[in-house]
Design an enzyme around this catalytic site. Structure first.
Site, PDB file in Angstrom:
ATOM      1  N   ARG A 174       0.818  -1.209   0.000  1.00  0.00           N
ATOM      2  CA  ARG A 174       0.000   0.000   0.000  1.00  0.00           C
ATOM      3  C   ARG A 174       0.853   1.262   0.000  1.00  0.00           C
ATOM      4  O   ARG A 174       0.518   2.270   0.618  1.00  0.00           O
ATOM      5  CB  ARG A 174      -0.959   0.000   1.204  1.00  0.00           C
ATOM      6  CG  ARG A 174      -1.924  -1.165   1.252  1.00  0.00           C
ATOM      7  CD  ARG A 174      -2.861  -1.181   0.057  1.00  0.00           C
ATOM      8  NE  ARG A 174      -3.786  -2.287   0.157  1.00  0.00           N
ATOM      9  CZ  ARG A 174      -3.556  -3.513  -0.317  1.00  0.00           C
ATOM     10  NH1 ARG A 174      -2.422  -3.761  -0.966  1.00  0.00           N
ATOM     11  NH2 ARG A 174      -4.432  -4.476  -0.176  1.00  0.00           N
ATOM     12  N   SER A 247     -11.992  -1.175   1.620  1.00  0.00           N
ATOM     13  CA  SER A 247     -11.238  -1.431   2.851  1.00  0.00           C
ATOM     14  C   SER A 247     -10.727  -0.114   3.420  1.00  0.00           C
ATOM     15  O   SER A 247      -9.995   0.614   2.743  1.00  0.00           O
ATOM     16  CB  SER A 247     -10.065  -2.368   2.563  1.00  0.00           C
ATOM     17  OG  SER A 247     -10.530  -3.625   2.105  1.00  0.00           O
ATOM     18  N   GLU A 343      -6.436   3.722   5.194  1.00  0.00           N
ATOM     19  CA  GLU A 343      -6.065   3.665   3.782  1.00  0.00           C
ATOM     20  C   GLU A 343      -6.482   4.908   2.997  1.00  0.00           C
ATOM     21  O   GLU A 343      -5.678   5.454   2.242  1.00  0.00           O
ATOM     22  CB  GLU A 343      -6.664   2.408   3.112  1.00  0.00           C
ATOM     23  CG  GLU A 343      -5.858   1.158   3.366  1.00  0.00           C
ATOM     24  CD  GLU A 343      -6.171   0.065   2.348  1.00  0.00           C
ATOM     25  OE1 GLU A 343      -6.613   0.382   1.239  1.00  0.00           O
ATOM     26  OE2 GLU A 343      -5.966  -1.107   2.686  1.00  0.00           O
TER      27      GLU A 343
END
Length: 347
Positions: A174, A247, A343
């Site tokens: 990520r 998410s 995120e």
């Protein structure tokens, strides 16, 4: 008339543009100045104008990984650069050039229709191609960085277009060079390298369950594509029905020593192997154990089928979402000693 408006192919400028349709959380947000970017050539003039007026600015693609405040002062660049083509193909791989504004899932489906497998594990991820490498999106054991050959972008610092080869992108979990240098690059095009030697990747637990080991035939790319769509449709709400950004938290990576200690207290702790000496925990499991799945806090809440997803039931604000996220992070840290990282980006 401004320089951006004087360009031969000018970017469309709209003052006070509502962005509720440009973010999957469905948050009511208004951009003071919104520039619609349909080609890379429009960017230099727009960025010159922004610099001259000393405006705050940001880039917005599909809005699937952002939390927007009610007002976005300054300039917002809406990246709508479309187009995809096969640059070349040899015995080893196919090279595919894709505009930053192309919807990600549409690209995945297109590659399979054109017999170029590899991205099927990443099906049904919302957002655009240009935003995907910034976060190095991943799902079911695959990350986009594995399939990128190079990225074309506008370097705001040097006011010039640049091409970054895969090695320069510094892809990690990520993470990427673009994420590490916010506000410097505007991605305009991504060139993918899709190997001809394809192999099914179904080791991820949820995906493996879709294909019993005693099956007569191994799954093909289309089978995996459909299976991933089925899983995601069950676990993740459709943003058109209920606002969400997929998410919301990253799966935390912890040292093996900490993992072993947690395992003594939580025998059913869900985790996955990571780098040597590290273990990746399932953030959704941690949140679920804290009792948040299906819970509401005013207009926002945690999705009933997946604790990793925060949702906007209607009328929620950025402050509401961040407030719920803080409650979750605090509770998980108190219970497991693990800090969750958000995120989505907050402008």
């Amino acid at each position: 008339m401004t320089r951006a408006q004087n360009a031969s192919n000018p970017a469309k400028l709209t003052p006070h543009l509502g962005l509720k349709h440009r973010n999957t959380f469905g948050l009511d947000a208004v951009a003071e100045l919104a520039y619609e970017i349909h080609s890379p050539e429009q960017i230099p003039a727009v960025m010159s104008e922004i610099a001259e007026q000393k405006l705050a600015w940001r880039v917005l693609g599909g809005g699937s990984n952002v939390i927007l405040p009610s007002a976005l002062p300054g300039a917002t660049l809406l990246i709508d650069i479309l187009g995809q083509e096969i640059l070349s193909s040899d015995e080893e791989a196919a090279y595919l050039s894709v505009g930053a504004g192309v919807p990600w899932h549409e690209l995945v489906a297109w590659t399979l229709e054109n017999n170029m497998p590899g991205l099927e594990n990443l099906a049904l991820i919302p957002g655009t191609v240009g935003a995907a490498p910034i976060q190095n999106i991943g799902a079911y054991g695959v990350e986009i960085g594995e399939y990128i050959d190079r990225i074309e972008a506008f370097d705001v610092k040097d006011h010039a277009f640049v091409t970054l080869p895969k090695e320069a992108c510094r892809f990690a979990y990520r993470d990427s060079y673009f994420k590490q240098n916010p506000g410097r690059f505007i991605v305009t095009k991504v060139v993918f390298k899709l190997p001809k030697a394809w192999q099914a990747r179904i080791d991820y637990a949820d995906l493996a369950k879709q294909f019993p080991a005693n099956a007569n035939a191994s799954p093909g790319p289309e089978d995996i594509f459909l299976a991933v769509c089925k899983i995601r449709t069950h676990k993740l709400p459709d943003p058109k029905v209920i606002g969400n950004a997929g998410s919301f938290f990253q799966n935390p990576v912890i040292p093996n020593e900490q993992y072993e200690t947690l395992l003594k207290s939580y025998a059913d702790l869900v985790s996955y192997p990571d780098l040597p000496g590290k273990r990746k925990l399932a953030a959704g499991w941690l949140i679920d154990q804290c009792g948040f799945k299906g819970q509401r806090m005013g207009a926002v809440g945690v999705y009933e089928n997946q604790a990793l997803v925060l949702v906007n039931h209607g009328g929620g604000t950025a402050e509401d979402i961040l407030g719920l996220a803080k409650c979750i992070r605090d509770k998980v840290h108190d219970k497991f000693g693990v800090t969750l990282q958000i995120e989505p980006n907050f402008f």
